[in-house]
Design an enzyme around this catalytic site. Structure first.
Site, PDB file in Angstrom:
ATOM      1  N   ASP A   7     -22.113 -52.270  26.730  1.00 31.68           N
ATOM      2  CA  ASP A   7     -21.385 -52.154  25.466  1.00 31.68           C
ATOM      3  C   ASP A   7     -21.544 -53.477  24.711  1.00 31.68           C
ATOM      4  OD1 ASP A   7     -19.581 -53.917  26.586  1.00 31.68           O
ATOM      5  OD2 ASP A   7     -17.859 -52.555  26.506  1.00 31.68           O
ATOM      6  N   HIS A   8     -20.787 -53.620  23.627  1.00 31.45           N
ATOM      7  CA  HIS A   8     -20.924 -54.817  22.781  1.00 31.45           C
ATOM      8  C   HIS A   8     -20.639 -56.113  23.544  1.00 31.45           C
ATOM      9  CE1 HIS A   8     -16.838 -53.300  22.705  1.00 31.45           C
ATOM     10  NE2 HIS A   8     -16.395 -54.449  22.251  1.00 31.45           N
ATOM     11  N   CYS A  64     -20.421 -54.420  30.931  1.00 30.15           N
ATOM     12  CA  CYS A  64     -19.379 -54.371  29.900  1.00 30.15           C
ATOM     13  C   CYS A  64     -18.550 -55.644  30.073  1.00 30.15           C
ATOM     14  CB  CYS A  64     -18.569 -53.076  29.960  1.00 30.15           C
ATOM     15  SG  CYS A  64     -17.482 -52.872  31.383  1.00 30.15           S
ATOM     16  N   GLY A  65     -17.356 -55.666  29.535  1.00 28.06           N
ATOM     17  CA  GLY A  65     -16.562 -56.895  29.613  1.00 28.06           C
ATOM     18  C   GLY A  65     -16.189 -57.239  31.042  1.00 28.06           C
ATOM     19  N   THR A  66     -15.674 -56.260  31.746  1.00 28.47           N
ATOM     20  CA  THR A  66     -15.259 -56.464  33.143  1.00 28.47           C
ATOM     21  C   THR A  66     -16.227 -55.848  34.140  1.00 28.47           C
ATOM     22  OG1 THR A  66     -14.048 -54.392  33.078  1.00 28.47           O
ATOM     23  CG2 THR A  66     -12.804 -56.395  32.508  1.00 28.47           C
ATOM     24  N   GLY A  67     -17.040 -54.928  33.677  1.00 26.65           N
ATOM     25  CA  GLY A  67     -17.887 -54.126  34.569  1.00 26.65           C
ATOM     26  C   GLY A  67     -17.138 -52.921  35.124  1.00 26.65           C
ATOM     27  N   ILE A  68     -15.849 -52.864  34.882  1.00 24.56           N
ATOM     28  CA  ILE A  68     -15.029 -51.810  35.496  1.00 24.56           C
ATOM     29  C   ILE A  68     -15.216 -50.476  34.768  1.00 24.56           C
ATOM     30  CG2 ILE A  68     -12.679 -51.062  36.047  1.00 24.56           C
ATOM     31  CD1 ILE A  68     -11.945 -54.070  36.327  1.00 24.56           C
ATOM     32  N   GLY A  69     -14.979 -50.478  33.463  1.00 26.19           N
ATOM     33  CA  GLY A  69     -15.066 -49.216  32.721  1.00 26.19           C
ATOM     34  C   GLY A  69     -16.442 -48.584  32.841  1.00 26.19           C
ATOM     35  N   HIS A  97     -26.086 -50.895  52.483  1.00 26.57           N
ATOM     36  CA  HIS A  97     -25.173 -49.890  53.048  1.00 26.57           C
ATOM     37  C   HIS A  97     -25.007 -48.661  52.168  1.00 26.57           C
ATOM     38  CE1 HIS A  97     -22.871 -52.676  56.035  1.00 26.57           C
ATOM     39  NE2 HIS A  97     -24.107 -53.114  55.846  1.00 26.57           N
ATOM     40  N   ARG A 132     -26.211 -43.835  59.920  1.00 22.10           N
ATOM     41  CA  ARG A 132     -24.769 -43.798  59.616  1.00 22.10           C
ATOM     42  C   ARG A 132     -24.523 -44.001  58.122  1.00 22.10           C
ATOM     43  NH1 ARG A 132     -25.708 -48.954  61.307  1.00 22.10           N
ATOM     44  NH2 ARG A 132     -24.460 -50.662  60.485  1.00 22.10           N
ATOM     45  N   HIS A 133     -25.359 -44.814  57.498  1.00 28.04           N
ATOM     46  CA  HIS A 133     -25.193 -45.035  56.052  1.00 28.04           C
ATOM     47  C   HIS A 133     -25.670 -43.826  55.255  1.00 28.04           C
ATOM     48  CE1 HIS A 133     -23.782 -48.988  56.761  1.00 28.04           C
ATOM     49  NE2 HIS A 133     -24.932 -49.467  57.204  1.00 28.04           N
TER      50      HIS A 133
HETATM   51  C1  RB5 Z   1     -14.151 -53.729  25.653  1.00 32.54           C
HETATM   52  O1  RB5 Z   1     -13.170 -54.442  24.966  1.00 32.54           O
HETATM   53  C2  RB5 Z   1     -13.816 -53.664  27.124  1.00 32.54           C
HETATM   54  O2  RB5 Z   1     -12.682 -52.866  27.319  1.00 32.54           O
HETATM   55  C3  RB5 Z   1     -14.976 -53.137  27.925  1.00 32.54           C
HETATM   56  O3  RB5 Z   1     -16.088 -53.945  27.722  1.00 32.54           O
HETATM   57  C4  RB5 Z   1     -14.789 -53.088  29.435  1.00 32.54           C
HETATM   58  O4  RB5 Z   1     -14.357 -54.312  29.931  1.00 32.54           O
HETATM   59  C5  RB5 Z   1     -14.011 -51.961  29.950  1.00 32.54           C
HETATM   60  O5  RB5 Z   1     -13.842 -51.777  31.172  1.00 32.54           O
END
Ligand code: RB5
Length: 143
Positions: A7-8, A64-69, A97, A132-133
């Site tokens: 993303d941005h 992305c910002g956190t990599g989470i989303g 693994h 196993r993996h």
């Molecule tokens: C964008 O502001 C931010 O929410 C996105 O990059 C990401 O971190 C979401 O998980």
């Protein structure tokens, strides 16, 4: 072929990753986004995930910002195993693994130098192939 998506917030780090891939002669396809205008991470996760599902690309890198989303979005897709890694140990372990096919990172979490080392570790580590993996990976696809 490596699929790239971000993303941005991940745009600047993606450019650094591209520089690294260029320096190593590693081919990639860029699925965007292509600037820092606000954007929606699921769009890029899905584009990269689809490229892997269709076997157009073997692996992907998402930022992305956190990599989470972006990793949550990718992991909703069949056959996609996106690993959020901010250290080389995890990047190596998830290839050995989990046979992870996507590396996800947060551009707001780590510096460029570390991120590139993580990319290098992820791309250079082969799946162990241990039974196993394999069994556990197959279980991931069960409803
Ligand atoms: C964008 O502001 C931010 O929410 C996105 O990059 C990401 O971190 C979401 O998980």
């Amino acid at each position: 072929m490596i699929a790239l998506g971000n993303d941005h917030t991940g745009y600047e780090l993606k450019k650094e990753i591209m520089n690294y891939l260029d320096s190593k002669g590693i081919e990639y396809k860029d699925f965007g986004c292509g600037d820092v205008t606000t954007s929606n991470y699921p769009d890029y996760a899905k584009a990269v995930g689809r490229a892997i599902q269709r076997k157009e690309c073997e692996k992907g890198i998402l930022v992305c910002g956190t990599g989470i989303g972006i990793s949550i979005a990718a992991n909703k897709m069949r056959g996609i195993r996106a690993a959020l890694c901010h250290d080389c140990f995890s990047a190596e372990a998830t290839r050995l693994h989990n046979d992870a096919n996507i590396l996800a990172m947060g551009a707001r979490v780590i510096g460029v130098g570390h991120a590139v080392k993580i990319v290098e570790t992820f791309l250079n580590t082969k799946f162990s192939g241990d039974e196993r993996h394999i069994n556990r990976i197959n279980m991931l696809e069960e409803d």
